[in-house]
Design a protein around this motif. Structure first.
Motif, PDB file in Angstrom:
ATOM      1  N   ASP A  81      32.850  41.645  27.895  1.00 23.81           N
ATOM      2  CA  ASP A  81      33.575  40.417  27.595  1.00 23.81           C
ATOM      3  C   ASP A  81      33.132  39.258  28.481  1.00 23.81           C
ATOM      4  O   ASP A  81      33.388  38.101  28.166  1.00 23.81           O
ATOM      5  CB  ASP A  81      35.085  40.626  27.759  1.00 23.81           C
ATOM      6  N   GLY A  82      32.492  39.554  29.602  1.00 24.60           N
ATOM      7  CA  GLY A  82      32.013  38.508  30.481  1.00 24.60           C
ATOM      8  C   GLY A  82      33.139  37.729  31.129  1.00 24.60           C
ATOM      9  O   GLY A  82      34.301  38.135  31.155  1.00 24.60           O
ATOM     10  N   GLU A 124      28.190  35.825  29.217  1.00 25.22           N
ATOM     11  CA  GLU A 124      28.434  36.721  28.095  1.00 25.22           C
ATOM     12  C   GLU A 124      28.724  38.141  28.566  1.00 25.22           C
ATOM     13  O   GLU A 124      29.447  38.888  27.919  1.00 25.22           O
ATOM     14  CB  GLU A 124      27.226  36.698  27.160  1.00 25.22           C
ATOM     15  N   LYS A 125      28.133  38.527  29.697  1.00 19.08           N
ATOM     16  CA  LYS A 125      28.349  39.851  30.276  1.00 19.08           C
ATOM     17  C   LYS A 125      28.317  39.718  31.796  1.00 19.08           C
ATOM     18  O   LYS A 125      27.585  38.902  32.344  1.00 19.08           O
ATOM     19  CB  LYS A 125      27.280  40.854  29.826  1.00 19.08           C
ATOM     20  N   GLY A 181      23.935  35.497  30.454  1.00 22.13           N
ATOM     21  CA  GLY A 181      24.338  34.691  29.316  1.00 22.13           C
ATOM     22  C   GLY A 181      23.407  33.519  29.104  1.00 22.13           C
ATOM     23  O   GLY A 181      22.784  33.030  30.059  1.00 22.13           O
ATOM     24  N   HIS A 182      23.271  33.074  27.866  1.00 20.79           N
ATOM     25  CA  HIS A 182      22.469  31.899  27.515  1.00 20.79           C
ATOM     26  C   HIS A 182      21.041  32.000  28.051  1.00 20.79           C
ATOM     27  O   HIS A 182      20.471  31.019  28.529  1.00 20.79           O
ATOM     28  CB  HIS A 182      23.136  30.626  28.025  1.00 20.79           C
TER      29      HIS A 182
END
Length: 224
Positions: free
Chosen positions: A23-24, A29-30, A84-85
């Motif tokens: 769920d980060g 994001e993680k 993330g990203h």
């Protein structure tokens, strides 16, 4: 495993454990923590530059000095991270070994293909960190991260294809808590969300035929 997924080809052996929160948190994001025990790093030119340049402050790779690729043995690695990203952020990772140790924090951006990492390289870590367990005195001598009495602050910055290695020579003679004054590592890093910029509105200007030029394309106005 790292070599198989194309993440890092220079580590061999060891036992790995990975905990991930899918769920980060925030823009990440993680998030998670990576543990590795009893492993070796083979022929890593950046690690060799950090170790070999601990007494110099100018960019090591830029000098084009011949690098002898070595074998570095470590007992453990603990690396909290966020992903993330297209970015991975390492939060105060710690490597421990009988002869070498290090801390590491910063960000690698795989879309921009750039890195901004830093920490402290600790030589003879087992002996160097002997006073870390002493209350108060251990923190003063070994630093707030208990790296060791003596260590060298370093940074790795630039494009992934050719990162520059920097070291701070004064940090080597500054014990423990005073070494933070010469810190080269980024103070705080986090995953940065990528936002697509608003699409530029077409530029319009009249042409000689009475039409318009819109983004380089001509339009003719009026009836036949």
């Amino acid at each position: 495993a790292f070599k198989l997924v194309g993440f890092y080809p220079n580590m061999v052996g060891g036992r790995m454990r990975l905990e991930v929160d899918l769920d980060g948190s925030g823009p990440a994001e993680k998030t998670g923590t990576l543990w590795v025990e009893n492993f070796k790093v083979l022929g890593d030119p950046v690690v060799s530059e950090v170790v070999g340049s601990a007494d110099e402050s100018m960019p090591a790779i830029a000098r084009k000095r011949r690098v002898v690729r070595q074998v570095f043995e470590f007992d453990s690695l603990r690396a909290p991270f966020s992903v993330g990203h297209g970015q991975i952020v390492v939060h105060d990772a710690a490597l421990h070994g009988a002869l070498l140790g290090a801390t590491l924090r910063g960000k690698a951006d795989f879309i921009r293909k750039s890195v901004d990492l830093g920490g402290t390289y600790v030589f003879l870590q087992g002996l160097n960190n002997a006073f870390a367990a002493i209350p108060l005195l251990g923190e003063i001598l070994s630093g707030p991260r208990k790296e060791g009495i003596f260590g060298t602050n370093y940074a790795i910055r630039g494009p992934m294809s050719r990162p520059q290695v920097y070291v701070h020579p004064l940090s080597t003679i500054a014990p423990g808590i005073f070494r933070e004054i010469f810190q080269l590592a980024p103070q705080s890093q986090s995953v940065s969300p990528r936002t697509r910029g608003a699409r530029a509105r077409p530029s319009k200007r009249p042409n000689k035929a009475g039409g318009q030029i819109i983004d380089g394309w001509g339009t003719q106005l009026g009836a036949d």
